[in-house]
Scaffold this active site. Structure first.
Site, PDB file in Angstrom:
ATOM      1  N   GLU A   1      -8.194   4.215  -4.838  1.00  0.00           N
ATOM      2  CA  GLU A   1      -7.050   4.881  -5.386  1.00  0.00           C
ATOM      3  C   GLU A   1      -7.466   6.271  -5.733  1.00  0.00           C
ATOM      4  OE1 GLU A   1      -4.751   2.697  -8.258  1.00  0.00           O
ATOM      5  OE2 GLU A   1      -4.471   0.684  -6.855  1.00  0.00           O
TER       6      GLU A   1
ATOM      7  N   GLU B   1      -5.261  -4.856  -2.944  1.00  0.00           N
ATOM      8  CA  GLU B   1      -4.740  -5.101  -4.097  1.00  0.00           C
ATOM      9  C   GLU B   1      -3.397  -5.411  -4.016  1.00  0.00           C
ATOM     10  OE1 GLU B   1      -5.510  -2.446  -7.576  1.00  0.00           O
ATOM     11  OE2 GLU B   1      -7.769  -2.090  -6.789  1.00  0.00           O
TER      12      GLU B   1
END
Length: 464
Positions: A167, A374
């Site tokens: 991320e 995720e």
């Protein structure tokens, strides 16, 4: 609908070094930016806690692996702590005990027929490198390349799945809105500079692997790109449709577009250039890639790695309290139908948003192999975590619909997380784990939740 995940579908679970390891200063590990932040500014963490011990996975990794084995998972995604490998972050001084820890973890996984999927950077930059400027300093891409070289050298004979950055957009927030370490407020430009350096670093690591290691190690590399999916508030409004597309490009095209197509999304360049002019700046806040950098970046994902939790509605406008990036000019909201009465959960479940996002990615990047790295639900920590089960069930069904009805090339799904852990600025106040951790017990006792049993059944039957 009676769809089933194919036999070769990859189920896994995910954690991150700072969130679970503990052992913050053991065996020669150096200080990282989260160590510095929680020790000098504990008030920024909701419950005033830190990751000094966390789940104590530095000592209890064999117990963790046994849990993963019991779940029958194909892989385990974990991250390496840069400062555990090289205390200052510079590769001229490696810590053998840190290297030994990850060798032991990798070997324990392989012994139990579990594939290690390794994230190189999950937000815990060595403090010395932050003192040099961190990700807003372009030199960091070279430090990262050399760090990657060490990881490939020591672990690449056994690790065949790599994520360079987890991320990167969250890392950028640490330089602009004080949402993550290093907790800086370099508004207007900090986030764009940090994003640019991470992208170049990713490209350098990918090309290094391609040239020096892939011929013998034959692994795959990607970058985990995150973000909510934005949908038009009024599906009949051209303005809202256009705004949703722009918001999605600012949210994930920012990193996906350079990796797949070599440069930032045209709409992002156009809007940031315009906003920069309006602010009287002599140049755009968004850095420009050179021709060589475009060539370096284009085609540097062997699969698309997706982190995703929720969705939002958007409409055009200037948000009075912009969550992050005012240059994109959108205001977010939620559909009341997504919420239960009198309830605003930390994660708002919008499973149809995942399906729409998978279709968006398929159309945007030519239907690449896609691994969900995720997805999960945070709650109050109860053992009977039926809200989490409901969330997982609905998101897994949305994944199946995207695979069977929309022909999206999804190859695997990773639940966040294996264990309750230090959830950044939320401390231990939110619980994502399939396994509960008693953080008041020095032994950090692990207790399986109902969601553990549920997910184990999904893995064995292929059905949500």
């Amino acid at each position: 609908m009676d769809y089933k995940f194919p036999k070769d579908f990859m189920f896994g679970t995910s954690t991150a070094s700072y969130q679970i390891e503990g052992g913050w200063n053991e065996d020669g590990k150096g200080e990282n930016i989260w160590d510095r932040l929680v020790h000098t500014s504990p008030e920024v963490i909701k419950d005033g806690t830190n990751g000094d011990i966390a789940c104590d996975s530095y000592h209890k990794y064999k117990e963790d692996v046994a849990i993963i084995k019991d779940l029958n998972l194909k892989f385990y995604r974990f991250s390496i702590s840069w400062a555990r490998i090289a205390p200052s972050g510079v590769m001229n001084s490696l810590e053998p005990k840190g290297i030994a820890y990850y060798n032991n973890l990798i070997n324990e996984l392989i012994k139990n027929d579990i594939i290690p999927l390794v994230t190189m950077y999950h937000w815990d930059l060595p403090q010395y490198l932050q003192d040099l400027g961190g990700w807003v300093n372009p030199i960091m891409s070279d430090y990262f390349k050399e760090y990657a070289r060490v990881l490939f050298t020591y672990f690449g004979d056994r690790v065949k799945w790599w994520i360079t950055f987890n991320e990167p957009i969250a890392v950028c927030k640490g330089y602009s809105i004080k949402a993550y370490a290093p907790n800086l407020n370099l508004k207007t430009t900090g986030h764009y500079l940090a994003g640019h350096t991470q992208l170049i670093a990713h490209g350098k690591a990918y090309r290094l692997y391609e040239e020096m290691f892939k011929p013998t190690q034959n692994g795959k590399i990607s970058i985990s790109i995150s973000g909510v999916f934005f949908m038009p508030k009024n599906a009949e409004s051209d303005d809202d449709i256009e705004t949703a597309e722009r918001a999605n490009q600012f949210e994930r095209g920012w990193f996906g577009h350079p990796v797949y197509k070599g440069d930032y999304p045209p709409i992002m360049k156009k809007w940031v250039d315009q906003k920069s002019k309006e602010e009287g700046l002599p140049w755009s806040k968004l850095p420009k890639f050179t021709k060589d950098e475009i060539k370096l970046l284009k085609g540097t994902a062997d699969f698309y790695a997706l982190n995703h939790y929720s969705s939002r509605l958007v409409t055009f406008g200037s948000d009075p309290n912009p969550n992050f990036n005012p240059d994109a000019s959108y205001v977010t909201s939620v559909d009341e139908a997504w919420l239960k009465p009198n309830e605003t959960p930390y994660i708002i479940p919008v499973p149809e948003g995942l399906r729409k996002l998978l279709i968006w990615l398929k159309n945007e990047y030519g239907n690449p192999q896609l691994l969900i790295t995720e997805n999960g639900y945070g709650d109050d920590g109860q053992l009977d975590d039926f809200e989490k089960i409901s969330y997982l069930k609905n998101y897994l069904n949305a994944t199946l619909q995207a695979m069977y009805e929309d022909k999206c090339n999804v190859i695997g799904y990773t639940v966040w997380s294996l264990l309750d852990n230090f959830e950044w600025f939320y401390g231990y106040s939110i619980h994502f784990g399939l396994v509960k951790i008693d953080f008041n017990d020095p032994q950090r006792t692990r207790t399986k939740r109902e969601s553990y049993t549920y997910f184990k059944n999904v893995v064995s039957t292929g059905k949500p």
